[in-house]
Scaffold this active site. Structure first.
Site, mmCIF file in Angstrom:
data_model
loop_
_atom_site.group_PDB
_atom_site.id
_atom_site.type_symbol
_atom_site.label_atom_id
_atom_site.label_comp_id
_atom_site.label_asym_id
_atom_site.label_seq_id
_atom_site.Cartn_x
_atom_site.Cartn_y
_atom_site.Cartn_z
ATOM 1 N N ASP A 192 50.580 33.527 46.476
ATOM 2 C CA ASP A 192 50.528 32.517 45.409
ATOM 3 C C ASP A 192 51.737 32.536 44.476
ATOM 4 O O ASP A 192 51.682 31.984 43.391
ATOM 5 C CB ASP A 192 49.230 32.678 44.601
ATOM 6 C CG ASP A 192 49.239 33.901 43.716
ATOM 7 O OD1 ASP A 192 49.922 34.876 44.066
ATOM 8 O OD2 ASP A 192 48.576 33.880 42.676
ATOM 9 N N GLU A 193 52.816 33.175 44.896
ATOM 10 C CA GLU A 193 53.997 33.243 44.027
ATOM 11 C C GLU A 193 55.273 33.006 44.813
ATOM 12 O O GLU A 193 55.402 33.495 45.933
ATOM 13 C CB GLU A 193 54.123 34.642 43.409
ATOM 14 C CG GLU A 193 53.288 34.865 42.183
ATOM 15 C CD GLU A 193 53.398 36.311 41.715
ATOM 16 O OE1 GLU A 193 54.510 36.736 41.382
ATOM 17 O OE2 GLU A 193 52.359 36.985 41.717
ATOM 18 N N ASP A 240 54.024 30.473 39.902
ATOM 19 C CA ASP A 240 52.859 31.331 40.146
ATOM 20 C C ASP A 240 51.592 30.483 40.004
ATOM 21 O O ASP A 240 51.382 29.832 38.988
ATOM 22 C CB ASP A 240 52.887 32.476 39.119
ATOM 23 C CG ASP A 240 51.730 33.445 39.301
ATOM 24 O OD1 ASP A 240 51.005 33.318 40.307
ATOM 25 O OD2 ASP A 240 51.562 34.325 38.432
#
Ligand SMILES: [Mg+2]
Length: 446
Positions: A120-121, A25
């Site tokens: 973003d993960e 993350d």
């Protein structure tokens, strides 16, 4: 994972649970992207605004520490911005999307088994690693992403995705950015969840709302039952969970106990509908610019269709004024078929324009327009005997897509999208498209 049932007497260490999931993350992703290209933003509170410079959609750690809430309209915190020298950036999604691609590509070098969960993960499977190598491998992933892209990531490791999410939270606080719950849960299945471990101690402090899939509203219900923390949820009455929280809540319960119920979604299925809409920077009060804005959104939706090799057979468009205030209000939508199904931008734009003509009324100040495509089919599928799949149209669009990818989005576009685009969204302090546009490369003055 298959359990062979063989007792391995000679192994030094007890075996880790399999499967093993890692959640990578990015830390404060949007703010981190801005900082890569603007070092002045480091060690300073940074906030990112929504696409119309209206509300705060992302914050750096420093901004969070100042108590700037998520989603607050920026005008409400003008004082704080001045007092704490908070840097304010318009959102630059072109930059964020490209940085995200680079990060995901880097992560993929470490394992082919990856699920890109959001911008973003990503979840990764690290099953083949031994306990000793796990942290080292995760640190190496983290360092490589940092060195190649400049964006810091945290990595949480655990035997289930739900636990990996929680480990990810703890990794954020870890100075090395890695937290493994895999080791501490090693005995959880054999001697029960009472096993004392640092992880189990940690989750006594994490509120139940932080569990993946448990929203704030459900958390309120749980609180009323005396379930406040992750630990409480793990120790709640299984029968009550099953009855009250249905299968989803039960799955979460099992996952928290170390039994993996959610697998890695490595394949992304084509979307069954595509939406493209936006508020205008300035209200539009005449037909031509409204048609241009809708043409731009249609072109975007068409590009998304082609990216997943699909065509659409149904289109809905809508226009609306501000839903409140004293100005006259109007909102309407129109649906039409696309026959034959297509992903050819000019065909979709002309269809959208015809639909717009049918619902447009003058005398209003329009604030937003959008398009919704559905009835999605695989490209090249012949719907009826005499349908002709136009190869030439496909070649044209392929060429346009290649040019736009290479030279920046919108370098080749439909004349229908207009050239002035005054209605474009407000972005008063947007950073450059450093990674996707030759004209906007970072300049270094020596
Ligand atoms: Mg993040």
């Amino acid at each position: 994972m298959k359990n062979t049932g063989l007792k391995e007497k000679h192994t030094q260490r007890p075996k880790l649970h399999r499967p093993l999931f890692a959640l990578a993350d990015c830390n404060n992703f949007y703010a981190s992207c801005e900082r890569v290209f603007n070092p002045k933003l480091r060690d300073r509170p940074v906030v990112i605004l929504s696409s119309n410079d209206g509300c705060i959609v992302a914050r750096s750690n420093e901004a969070k520490a100042l108590g700037i809430p998520m989603g607050i309209p920026v005008f409400k915190i003008r004082h704080e911005i001045a007092r704490h020298r908070i840097a304010v950036c318009s959102s630059n999604y072109t930059l964020y999307a490209d940085m995200s691609n680079r990060i995901m590509k880097t992560l993929r070098l470490f394992t082919p088994h990856i699920e890109i969960y959001s911008i973003d993960e990503a979840f990764l499977r690290l099953d083949s690693l031994t306990e000793r190598d796990l942290r080292r491998y995760a640190s190496k992933m983290r360092d490589t992403v940092m060195r190649w892209t400049g964006v810091p990531v945290s990595i949480g490791i655990a035997p289930t995705k739900t636990l990996a999410k929680l480990a990810g939270l703890l990794a954020k606080r870890d100075p090395l950015g890695v937290y493994s719950a895999a080791e501490s849960l090693m005995h959880a299945n054999t001697s029960g969840p009472e096993t004392s471990s640092s992880f189990l101690n940690e989750i006594k402090k994490i509120p139940v709302s932080k569990i993946w899939g448990i929203g704030r509203r459900l958390a309120v219900t749980l609180n009323m039952q005396g379930i406040y923390t992750v630990y409480d949820y793990m120790h709640a009455d299984p029968k009550w969970i099953r009855r009250k929280l249905t299968i989803t809540g039960w799955r979460t319960f099992m996952e928290l106990h170390g039994t993996s119920c959610l697998s890695l979604q490595e394949l992304t299925l084509p979307r069954q509908s595509i939406i493209s809409s936006q508020s205008f920077g300035e209200p539009i009060d005449s037909f031509i610019p409204l048609k241009e804005a809708l043409a731009l959104y249609t072109a975007r939706a068409a590009r998304k269709l082609r990216e997943q090799h699909s065509t659409a057979s149904l289109m809905q468009i809508y226009i609306t004024t501000k839903p409140f205030g004293s100005a006259p209000r109007y909102a309407n939508s129109a649906i039409g078929t696309i026959d034959p199904p297509s992903s050819y931008t000019p065909a979709l734009i002309s269809r959208a324009s015809t639909l717009l003509e049918s619902i447009y009324r003058s005398g209003f100040r329009y604030k937003k327009a959008g398009i919704f495509l559905t009835g999605i089919h695989p490209e090249g599928m012949q719907m009826r005997l005499f349908d002709r799949y136009d190869v030439r149209e496909r070649q044209i669009m392929q060429a346009v897509d290649v040019l736009n990818r290479k030279w920046g989005r919108g370098i080749v576009r439909s004349a229908a999208e207009g050239t002035l685009q005054r209605w474009h969204m407000k972005q008063s302090s947007v950073s450059s498209r450093f990674t996707t546009s030759w004209d906007e490369l970072l300049h270094i003055v020596l």
